[in-house]
Design an enzyme around this catalytic site. Structure first.
Site, short mmCIF file in Angstrom:
data_model
loop_
_atom_site.label_atom_id
_atom_site.label_comp_id
_atom_site.label_asym_id
_atom_site.label_seq_id
_atom_site.Cartn_x
_atom_site.Cartn_y
_atom_site.Cartn_z
N GLU A 40 51.88 48.90 122.18
CA GLU A 40 52.46 48.95 123.52
C GLU A 40 51.42 49.17 124.61
O GLU A 40 51.49 48.56 125.68
CB GLU A 40 53.49 50.08 123.60
CG GLU A 40 54.78 49.81 122.85
CD GLU A 40 55.65 48.78 123.54
OE1 GLU A 40 55.65 48.73 124.79
OE2 GLU A 40 56.33 48.02 122.83
N ASP A 58 56.88 38.81 130.88
CA ASP A 58 57.67 38.52 129.68
C ASP A 58 59.13 38.28 130.01
O ASP A 58 59.98 38.24 129.12
CB ASP A 58 57.54 39.67 128.67
CG ASP A 58 58.10 40.98 129.19
OD1 ASP A 58 58.43 41.06 130.40
OD2 ASP A 58 58.19 41.94 128.41
N THR A 63 57.49 46.68 133.40
CA THR A 63 57.45 47.42 132.14
C THR A 63 56.66 48.70 132.38
O THR A 63 55.56 48.65 132.94
CB THR A 63 56.76 46.59 131.03
OG1 THR A 63 57.54 45.42 130.78
CG2 THR A 63 56.63 47.39 129.76
#
Length: 267
Positions: A40, A58, A63
């Protein structure tokens, strides 16, 4: 190859030669957190990632944080709600209406809306909030509630060991909760049809390989698959037979090598 890169193959040739490790031991949670953190956030030190925030293109908007909460999938909204409840007037509370509006929109519109409604201040305010102990606690609690605890409960149900628990957690984080084919529950369901889990008398290594294979199929369907992506962590450890995650553990993801030489301190 794998005895050199992944460690301890000479001492671990599969579940039949390993005594069962207790996955409730918090050291295995810490190892799982470190493994997923390298996928991550490119570091085993997951505690450095509270302030991480970016759009990684994405299709999920922004994010951020320990497990990659996304403005376009709803878990970021739930996190900010939890933070607002714990610390009213915090730097992110004012974005709740915008996060709700994003989630009310069709999925494909959410990335663009994330920028139109949250820019320019949201990333900077997220990073400011990351130094707030209340936001750190909210991230820890939401990570455990939404991702860790379901993974742990399913690992207990299926009778898998520490590596299985780490795989379950990574799938939970990467694919999200739910029972559809693309989510955590659906991936486990598909693997259980292909191979019996240990709790049903199946071979643990074969079953876990089926879990990884099915999640790779979903990553390819999403267009998110990378040749040396996060599946390499688990495939390497499966090839080594390190089902109990015994150090030294060496792994690679996105061509970056990592090593855990001894059992970590639990944080």
């Amino acid at each position: 190859m794998f005895d050199r890169l992944w460690g301890r193959k000479d001492q671990q040739q599969g579940s039949e030669t390993q005594s069962r490790a207790d996955i409730a031991n918090p050291v295995y949670k810490e190892i799982a957190l470190q493994l997923t953190s390298t996928a991550e956030n490119s570091t085993p030190d997951w505690t450095t990632s509270f302030g991480y925030i970016e759009d990684i293109d994405d299709g999920r908007g922004y994010t951020g944080g320990l497990v990659g909460w996304c403005s376009g999938t709803g878990d970021m909204l739930e996190l900010v709600r939890a933070y607002a409840k714990a610390a009213p007037g915090n730097p992110l509370a004012r974005y709740l209406p915008q996060l709700e509006q994003i989630m009310d929109a069709p999925y494909k519109q959410r990335p663009a809306l994330s920028h139109r409604l949250l820019d320019p201040g949201f990333p900077a305010d997220w990073k400011t909030a990351a130094s707030d102990p209340a936001f750190q606690r909210a991230q820890l609690e939401e990570r455990d509630r939404v991702y860790w605890q379901p993974a742990f409960e399913e690992a207990v149900r299926d009778g898998v060991g520490p590596l299985g628990l780490a795989i379950y957690y990574d799938v939970s984080v990467n694919h999200g909760p739910g029972d559809d084919d693309e989510s955590f529950g659906g991936i486990l369901a598909a693997a259980r049809k292909a191979e019996r889990p240990p709790a049903q008398g199946g071979d643990e290594s074969k079953y876990l390989a089926a879990v990884v294979k099915d999640r790779v199929k979903i990553l390819k369907a999403w267009g998110d698959y990378q040749k040396h992506g996060r599946q390499d962590i688990h495939n390497g450890l499966l090839e080594a037979g390190n089902l109990n995650l015994m150090p030294p553990i060496r792994w690679s993801v996105y061509d970056d090598p990592y090593e855990l030489g001894s059992y970590p301190q639990v944080r």
